[in-house]
Scaffold this active site. Structure first.
Site, short mmCIF file in Angstrom:
data_model
loop_
_atom_site.label_atom_id
_atom_site.label_comp_id
_atom_site.label_asym_id
_atom_site.label_seq_id
_atom_site.Cartn_x
_atom_site.Cartn_y
_atom_site.Cartn_z
N GLU A 49 0.87 -1.17 0.00
CA GLU A 49 0.00 0.00 0.00
C GLU A 49 0.91 1.23 0.00
OE1 GLU A 49 -3.37 2.06 2.88
OE2 GLU A 49 -2.96 -0.09 3.09
N ASP A 60 -6.27 9.09 9.40
CA ASP A 60 -4.93 8.70 9.83
C ASP A 60 -4.57 9.32 11.17
OD1 ASP A 60 -4.26 7.13 7.54
OD2 ASP A 60 -4.11 9.00 6.41
#
Length: 267
Positions: A49, A60
């Site tokens: 990724e 995040d």
């Protein structure tokens, strides 16, 4: 079948689960990202990724937010991202997923964005803020270019919501294992295991990957025992990079190898 589908099929035959480590393109700098990716490949990563930075990464935690800020500050652009992908494709044909945010794709136009991603070797895209209810144009264009669209479910997603996410997802479904953002240091929670078992019972042939908060081989063993098809490791990889001595590639390779050893059921 996509390259991601092929990888999962191969892993099933070997009784392995996919290890998917994460790198932020441009963190800590362009050349170091290439070293990180080489380390991941050497360590046995099954899929990579590769994040593209966004200025407001709501999904995040602080580790990945810091990496995104660093990447943006050194001037990471989509053009440089594509150049990086070309260099990665010179050394490996491993499936690669782009993780970024919807505004990045929308700002250049979905058609141009997905075409360029496919042209430079991306196999799937994760846009964590993309609403499935507003995703038809994005999914239709992705299908045109053979791009897998990977959507996220959370432990509190209802059965009806999970069914809809399964319906629109390609490659695999991404189960967020913790409440909150990436990088939470909570260990494996019972509610995450319960959600994994529930969604696996619904997902039929669609693999289920688990991410957020995975740090150790013991975490991976527990998720594998309960049916996870893939384990996504993000913030912990960036912490290895942050704390690495001069040889980032070797540090990442060794860490990925220790995780990959636990991706066989019964290991």
């Amino acid at each position: 079948m996509s390259r991601i589908d092929d990888r999962f099929a191969d892993l099933r035959q070997q009784n392995h689960r996919a290890l998917i480590p994460y790198a932020m393109a441009g963190y800590p700098d362009y050349d170091s990202t290439l070293k990180i990716v080489r380390g991941m490949v050497k360590g046995g990563a099954d899929i990579i990724e590769l994040g593209f930075p966004f200025s407001d990464p709501l999904a995040d935690g602080p580790t990945i937010q810091n990496a995104a800020t660093t990447s943006l500050n050194i001037g990471m652009t989509l053009s440089k991202y594509y150049s990086m992908l070309d260099e990665i494709r010179d050394i490996t044909d491993i499936p690669i997923i782009c993780m970024t945010y919807s505004n990045v794709a929308y700002s250049v136009g979905y058609d141009r964005f997905i075409y360029d991603m496919q042209k430079h070797g991306i196999d799937g895209i994760i846009l964590p803020d993309m609403s499935i209810d507003e995703s038809k144009e994005y999914r239709d264009i992705s299908a045109k270019y053979g791009m897998d669209t990977i959507f996220l479910a959370s432990p509190n997603s209802t059965d009806a919501r999970c069914s809809r996410i399964i319906e629109v997802s390609d490659g695999f479904l991404y189960l967020v294992a913790v409440y909150g953002t990436t990088g939470a240091q909570m260990g494996v929670q019972r509610y995450a295991i319960d959600a994994l078992l529930r969604i696996k019972g619904m997902s039929r042939d669609l693999p289920v990957g688990v991410g957020f908060g995975i740090r150790t081989g013991e975490d991976i063993k527990l998720y594998v025992k309960n049916g996870a098809d893939a384990l996504i490791v993000g913030s912990a990889i960036l912490n290895v990079v942050r704390d690495a001595p001069h040889d980032i590639e070797t540090s990442v390779s060794r860490y990925v190898d220790t995780l990959k050893r636990e991706t066989t059921e019964g290991a």
